[in-house]
Design a protein around this motif. Structure first.
Motif, PDB file in Angstrom:
ATOM      1  N   LEU A  43       0.971  -1.041  -0.043  1.00  0.00           N
ATOM      2  CA  LEU A  43       0.067   0.057   0.044  1.00  0.00           C
ATOM      3  C   LEU A  43       0.864   1.207   0.102  1.00  0.00           C
ATOM      4  CD1 LEU A  43      -2.383  -1.242   2.832  1.00  0.00           C
ATOM      5  CD2 LEU A  43      -2.958  -0.848   0.547  1.00  0.00           C
ATOM      6  N   ALA A  44       0.640   2.207  -0.997  1.00  0.00           N
ATOM      7  CA  ALA A  44       1.073   3.515  -0.834  1.00  0.00           C
ATOM      8  C   ALA A  44       0.241   4.300   0.070  1.00  0.00           C
ATOM      9  CB  ALA A  44       1.355   4.008  -2.220  1.00  0.00           C
ATOM     10  N   ARG A  45       0.554   4.580   1.283  1.00  0.00           N
ATOM     11  CA  ARG A  45      -0.007   5.497   2.101  1.00  0.00           C
ATOM     12  C   ARG A  45      -0.589   6.926   1.381  1.00  0.00           C
ATOM     13  NH1 ARG A  45       0.765   7.675   8.140  1.00  0.00           N
ATOM     14  NH2 ARG A  45       2.349   8.850   6.934  1.00  0.00           N
ATOM     15  N   THR A  46      -1.796   6.944   1.227  1.00  0.00           N
ATOM     16  CA  THR A  46      -2.188   8.379   0.807  1.00  0.00           C
ATOM     17  C   THR A  46      -1.294   9.694   1.261  1.00  0.00           C
ATOM     18  OG1 THR A  46      -4.252   7.419   0.460  1.00  0.00           O
ATOM     19  CG2 THR A  46      -4.237   9.609   0.280  1.00  0.00           C
ATOM     20  N   LYS A  47      -1.186  10.456   0.532  1.00  0.00           N
ATOM     21  CA  LYS A  47      -0.342  11.764   0.746  1.00  0.00           C
ATOM     22  C   LYS A  47      -1.295  12.563   1.322  1.00  0.00           C
ATOM     23  CE  LYS A  47       2.130  15.796  -1.190  1.00  0.00           C
ATOM     24  NZ  LYS A  47       3.332  15.593  -0.625  1.00  0.00           N
ATOM     25  N   LEU A  48      -0.710  13.231   2.648  1.00  0.00           N
ATOM     26  CA  LEU A  48      -1.465  14.070   3.472  1.00  0.00           C
ATOM     27  C   LEU A  48      -1.903  15.450   2.758  1.00  0.00           C
ATOM     28  CD1 LEU A  48      -3.046  14.689   6.096  1.00  0.00           C
ATOM     29  CD2 LEU A  48      -0.850  15.393   7.091  1.00  0.00           C
ATOM     30  N   THR A  49      -3.299  15.613   2.414  1.00  0.00           N
ATOM     31  CA  THR A  49      -3.356  16.929   2.094  1.00  0.00           C
ATOM     32  C   THR A  49      -4.729  17.343   2.576  1.00  0.00           C
ATOM     33  OG1 THR A  49      -5.149  15.968   0.482  1.00  0.00           O
ATOM     34  CG2 THR A  49      -2.878  16.079  -0.278  1.00  0.00           C
ATOM     35  N   ALA A  50      -5.496  18.534   2.348  1.00  0.00           N
ATOM     36  CA  ALA A  50      -6.520  19.115   3.018  1.00  0.00           C
ATOM     37  C   ALA A  50      -7.757  18.227   2.870  1.00  0.00           C
ATOM     38  CB  ALA A  50      -6.567  20.586   2.612  1.00  0.00           C
ATOM     39  N   LEU A  51      -7.818  17.276   2.117  1.00  0.00           N
ATOM     40  CA  LEU A  51      -9.166  16.425   1.850  1.00  0.00           C
ATOM     41  C   LEU A  51      -9.753  16.147   3.276  1.00  0.00           C
ATOM     42  CD1 LEU A  51      -8.123  14.314  -0.963  1.00  0.00           C
ATOM     43  CD2 LEU A  51      -9.549  16.251  -1.165  1.00  0.00           C
ATOM     44  N   PRO A  52     -11.176  16.259   3.403  1.00  0.00           N
ATOM     45  CA  PRO A  52     -11.762  16.127   4.537  1.00  0.00           C
ATOM     46  C   PRO A  52     -11.516  14.353   4.906  1.00  0.00           C
ATOM     47  CG  PRO A  52     -13.285  16.216   2.751  1.00  0.00           C
ATOM     48  CD  PRO A  52     -12.100  16.643   2.282  1.00  0.00           C
ATOM     49  N   PHE A  53     -11.334  14.151   6.258  1.00  0.00           N
ATOM     50  CA  PHE A  53     -11.267  12.751   6.802  1.00  0.00           C
ATOM     51  C   PHE A  53     -10.235  11.893   6.155  1.00  0.00           C
ATOM     52  CE2 PHE A  53     -15.863  13.807   5.613  1.00  0.00           C
ATOM     53  CZ  PHE A  53     -16.217  14.077   6.875  1.00  0.00           C
ATOM     54  N   LEU A  54      -9.224  12.523   5.732  1.00  0.00           N
ATOM     55  CA  LEU A  54      -8.054  11.870   5.137  1.00  0.00           C
ATOM     56  C   LEU A  54      -7.262  11.189   6.354  1.00  0.00           C
ATOM     57  CD1 LEU A  54      -6.772  11.101   2.577  1.00  0.00           C
ATOM     58  CD2 LEU A  54      -5.435  13.255   2.528  1.00  0.00           C
ATOM     59  N   GLU A  55      -7.184  11.615   7.375  1.00  0.00           N
ATOM     60  CA  GLU A  55      -6.492  11.109   8.530  1.00  0.00           C
ATOM     61  C   GLU A  55      -6.933   9.734   8.849  1.00  0.00           C
ATOM     62  OE1 GLU A  55      -3.600  11.395   9.948  1.00  0.00           O
ATOM     63  OE2 GLU A  55      -3.153  13.163   8.972  1.00  0.00           O
ATOM     64  N   ILE A  56      -8.288   9.609   8.768  1.00  0.00           N
ATOM     65  CA  ILE A  56      -8.995   8.458   8.959  1.00  0.00           C
ATOM     66  C   ILE A  56      -8.484   7.287   7.951  1.00  0.00           C
ATOM     67  CG2 ILE A  56     -11.166   7.213   9.264  1.00  0.00           C
ATOM     68  CD1 ILE A  56     -12.505   9.801  10.022  1.00  0.00           C
ATOM     69  N   VAL A  57      -8.513   7.808   6.739  1.00  0.00           N
ATOM     70  CA  VAL A  57      -8.247   6.836   5.622  1.00  0.00           C
ATOM     71  C   VAL A  57      -6.615   6.550   5.908  1.00  0.00           C
ATOM     72  CG1 VAL A  57      -7.836   6.763   3.173  1.00  0.00           C
ATOM     73  CG2 VAL A  57      -9.878   7.888   4.029  1.00  0.00           C
ATOM     74  N   ARG A  58      -5.939   7.312   6.291  1.00  0.00           N
ATOM     75  CA  ARG A  58      -4.515   7.152   6.064  1.00  0.00           C
ATOM     76  C   ARG A  58      -3.962   6.030   7.463  1.00  0.00           C
ATOM     77  NH1 ARG A  58      -0.307  10.695   4.649  1.00  0.00           N
ATOM     78  NH2 ARG A  58       0.228  10.836   6.768  1.00  0.00           N
ATOM     79  N   GLN A  59      -4.811   6.283   8.466  1.00  0.00           N
ATOM     80  CA  GLN A  59      -4.467   5.360   9.686  1.00  0.00           C
ATOM     81  C   GLN A  59      -5.034   3.993   9.217  1.00  0.00           C
ATOM     82  OE1 GLN A  59      -2.792   6.388  12.385  1.00  0.00           O
ATOM     83  NE2 GLN A  59      -2.901   3.996  12.497  1.00  0.00           N
ATOM     84  N   ALA A  60      -6.219   4.009   8.591  1.00  0.00           N
ATOM     85  CA  ALA A  60      -6.572   2.611   8.193  1.00  0.00           C
ATOM     86  C   ALA A  60      -5.748   1.775   7.189  1.00  0.00           C
ATOM     87  CB  ALA A  60      -8.034   2.784   7.254  1.00  0.00           C
ATOM     88  N   GLN A  61      -5.160   2.867   6.469  1.00  0.00           N
ATOM     89  CA  GLN A  61      -4.325   1.937   5.491  1.00  0.00           C
ATOM     90  C   GLN A  61      -3.002   1.638   6.436  1.00  0.00           C
ATOM     91  OE1 GLN A  61      -3.299   5.536   3.053  1.00  0.00           O
ATOM     92  NE2 GLN A  61      -4.618   4.542   1.270  1.00  0.00           N
ATOM     93  N   VAL A  62      -2.273   2.128   7.429  1.00  0.00           N
ATOM     94  CA  VAL A  62      -1.313   1.615   8.118  1.00  0.00           C
ATOM     95  C   VAL A  62      -1.870   0.584   8.943  1.00  0.00           C
ATOM     96  CG1 VAL A  62       0.005   2.482  10.062  1.00  0.00           C
ATOM     97  CG2 VAL A  62      -0.339   4.130   8.197  1.00  0.00           C
ATOM     98  N   ASP A  63      -2.843   0.785   9.626  1.00  0.00           N
ATOM     99  CA  ASP A  63      -3.408  -0.493  10.258  1.00  0.00           C
ATOM    100  C   ASP A  63      -3.681  -1.757   9.681  1.00  0.00           C
ATOM    101  OD1 ASP A  63      -3.476   1.220  12.520  1.00  0.00           O
ATOM    102  OD2 ASP A  63      -5.514   1.655  12.329  1.00  0.00           O
TER     103      ASP A  63
END
Length: 155
Positions: A43-63
């Motif tokens: 998985l390529a963890r999604t780049k952190l941008t200003a999109l809403p709820f992105l932190e939830i998605v990024r953490q799910a990718q890592v988990d």
């Protein structure tokens, strides 16, 4: 809402909250579809941008990647975007290289760095010449070298 949970119309926060379940389902479906329950997944963890709820998605990718012994993830935060979501051409090449490096670490015979089907001292030399992240901890270091050494000794 499967993997575009944070941007798909009507998904919003609820879609982001379901992203982890959807990602696990995608990995399971892919392994089933190709008839290989041991198929590695990178998985390529999604780049952190200003999109809403992105932190939830990024953490799910890592988990998800950390919970699956046949999966790993890498960061894309240092790469540049072409727009608000997609990587530019140069970053796509870097991302592709990172996918290949991580996949090499997940392939059968992880100590077989030169991919000749045997683990010999040549693998250690190959690792020294071009260190790779075999254990998917985001860095090619002595821990990865130790895995190669152990594989060579075991052979």
């Amino acid at each position: 809402c499967l993997l575009d949970a944070w941007t798909a119309p009507g998904c919003g926060a609820n879609g982001s909250a379901n992203y982890e379940t959807a990602l696990i389902g995608l990995i399971d479906w892919t392994r089933t579809r190709f008839g290989d329950p041991d198929l590695p997944f990178v998985l390529a963890r999604t780049k952190l941008t200003a999109l809403p709820f992105l932190e939830i998605v990024r953490q799910a990718q890592v988990d998800v990647a950390n919970a699956d012994s046949l999966a790993c993830w890498f960061d894309t935060d240092d790469l540049t975007l072409n727009d608000s979501v997609h990587l530019d051409a140069a970053s796509q090449l870097i991302c592709g290289d990172r996918f290949a490096q991580r996949l090499r670490g997940l392939m059968p015979l992880p100590g077989d760095v030169d991919r000749d089907g045997r683990m010999t001292i040549a693998d250690l030399y190959a690792w020294e010449a071009s260190p790779i992240d075999i254990n998917c901890d985001q860095i090619a270091n002595d821990a990865d070298r130790a895995l190669v050494e152990a594989a060579v000794r075991a052979e």
